[in-house]
Design an enzyme around this catalytic site. Structure first.
Site, mmCIF file in Angstrom:
data_model
loop_
_atom_site.group_PDB
_atom_site.id
_atom_site.type_symbol
_atom_site.label_atom_id
_atom_site.label_comp_id
_atom_site.label_asym_id
_atom_site.label_seq_id
_atom_site.Cartn_x
_atom_site.Cartn_y
_atom_site.Cartn_z
ATOM 1 N N GLY A 1 38.811 34.596 36.947
ATOM 2 C CA GLY A 1 39.170 35.346 38.141
ATOM 3 C C GLY A 1 37.980 35.864 38.921
ATOM 4 C CG HIS B 1 41.069 36.121 29.823
ATOM 5 N ND1 HIS B 1 41.057 37.441 29.450
ATOM 6 C CD2 HIS B 1 40.497 36.062 31.049
ATOM 7 C CE1 HIS B 1 40.507 38.160 30.412
ATOM 8 N NE2 HIS B 1 40.155 37.344 31.384
ATOM 9 C CB CYS C 1 35.636 44.016 34.702
ATOM 10 S SG CYS C 1 36.433 42.457 34.291
#
Length: 382
Positions: free
Chosen positions: A69, A199, A324
């Site tokens: 992504g 994922h 993240c």
């Protein structure tokens, strides 16, 4: 350890894993090679492209494979800006976008683009009328994430895509949290571009996809690339693409069934923490604008990182937001977008359900959180 962080990543599906091994051992050729072994790999690759395009309701000519992504978001933004529909240098983006979008657009802002960051309303949703009012004659790109990864709110993609089209503005959306959770066949084609990741849907890590409207004559950011029509360099990871495709086929068949399951689990968890409800704030929208498997919340007076570590000690894996940005001192972007002060924002925790989550798991987590909070509150008063 009971896992409650499915919004961060998911375990690899066993069927997807088997397909990965088979493709890696039997279809190992470079899909760009002209010999028969390369041709077999290419045939598998294009079959996967067609299958995923069908699941998304898009033209396969616009579907490209990426490393995930984050790369997809970067490449999409650069591709759209290489072929704007009109003149200008203004970009509208959601304040709670994924860090990859923030990073890409911050770089563009430093390069001279004018950027406006759009906040959430009190329900964690972009206010459509506010977004419309922020559009200027110079606006050339709007980037709004479909589903927020921290609180699970669903943004009004159809309406945003419509206003962008009417004003000749490119529209990019991060579909990483919505693919496999929402039927996208009627809305995916409305975006100029969107990204997704393997994922998050029980596929492998390091693989994802990007759609760019085939009618857009974009230019690649990386020069000299020959793979994926020049969009990106690097040999295509056909085994991971095949595994992701199998995972996507399975999860898309189960969307309605899984949604009903998560609605029940969500309700049970909220009821389980009722004894501490005076201190709990759950950030959510109405049912039609909320993914049920993501619960974003804060507990007054308890820092999220401390609560996460306490849950970990007790055998439960939860998170404090997007994986993240773990380790960063800044509060969650969703909390900032909703206007919370820094102290309240740092109390945020996220609980997310997945395929293996059971009712017993949810009730145990709720009971343990109640015990931790009651003990903390009693101790802090003394």
């Amino acid at each position: 350890m009971i896992y409650f962080d499915f919004a961060a990543t998911t375990p690899l599906d066993s069927d997807a894993a088997n397909v990965y091994v088979k493709a890696a051992t039997e279809y190992f050729g470079n899909s760009s090679s002209l010999h028969d072994i390369g041709g077999q790999s290419l045939a598998l690759l294009e079959n996967c492209r067609a299958e995923l395009a069908g699941l998304l309701g898009i033209d396969k000519k616009g579907l490209f494979f990426t490393s995930g992504g984050s790369e997809g978001n970067f490449l999409a933004i650069e591709a759209l800006l290489s072929a704007p529909k009109r003149k200008g240098n203004h970009i509208l983006m959601g304040m709670a976008e994924h860090s990859s979008v923030h990073g890409s657009i911050n770089r563009l802002e430093n390069a001279g683009y004018c950027v406006t960051r759009v906040p959430f309303n009190s329900s964690g949703v972009i206010d459509y009328e506010n977004l419309v009012n922020l559009i200027t004659p110079e606006t050339i790109l709007v980037s709004i994430q479909h589903v927020n990864s921290e609180i699970g709110t669903i943004q009004p993609i159809e309406k945003i895509a419509g206003i962008c089209k009417a004003n000749h503005i490119h529209f990019h959306s991060d579909f990483v949290q919505s693919f496999g959770k929402i039927d996208l066949t009627n809305i995916a084609h409305l975006a100029s571009s969107f990204s997704f990741s393997g994922h998050k849907i029980y596929g492998p890590k390091g693989i994802g996809g990007l759609f760019i409207d085939p009618d857009i004559s974009w230019s690649p950011f990386f020069p000299g690339g020959t793979h994926e029509k020049g969009l990106r360099p690097g040999t295509i990871n056909v085994p991971a693409i095949a595994a992701m495709t199998v995972a996507a086929q399975k999860i898309c068949k189960q969307i309605n069934e899984e949604k009903n399951k998560y609605l029940l689990l969500r309700k049970a968890f909220i009821e389980a923490i009722a004894p501490i409800k005076e201190w709990v704030h759950i950030f959510q929208a109405g049912e039609s604008s909320q993914l049920p498997h993501i619960i974003g919340m804060r507990i007054e007076g308890i820092e999220g990182q401390w609560m996460m570590l306490e849950c970990n000690r007790l055998g439960f894996a939860i998170s404090t937001g997007s994986a993240c940005q773990v380790g960063m001192q800044t509060p969650s972007k969703a909390m900032q977008a909703m206007g919370l002060d820094i102290y309240a924002a740092k109390e945020f925790i996220r609980i997310s359900f997945g395929r293996s989550t059971t009712m017993d798991d949810v009730l145990k987590l709720g009971q343990n959180i109640v015990s931790v909070v009651k003990e903390f509150k009693t101790t802090s008063v003394i």
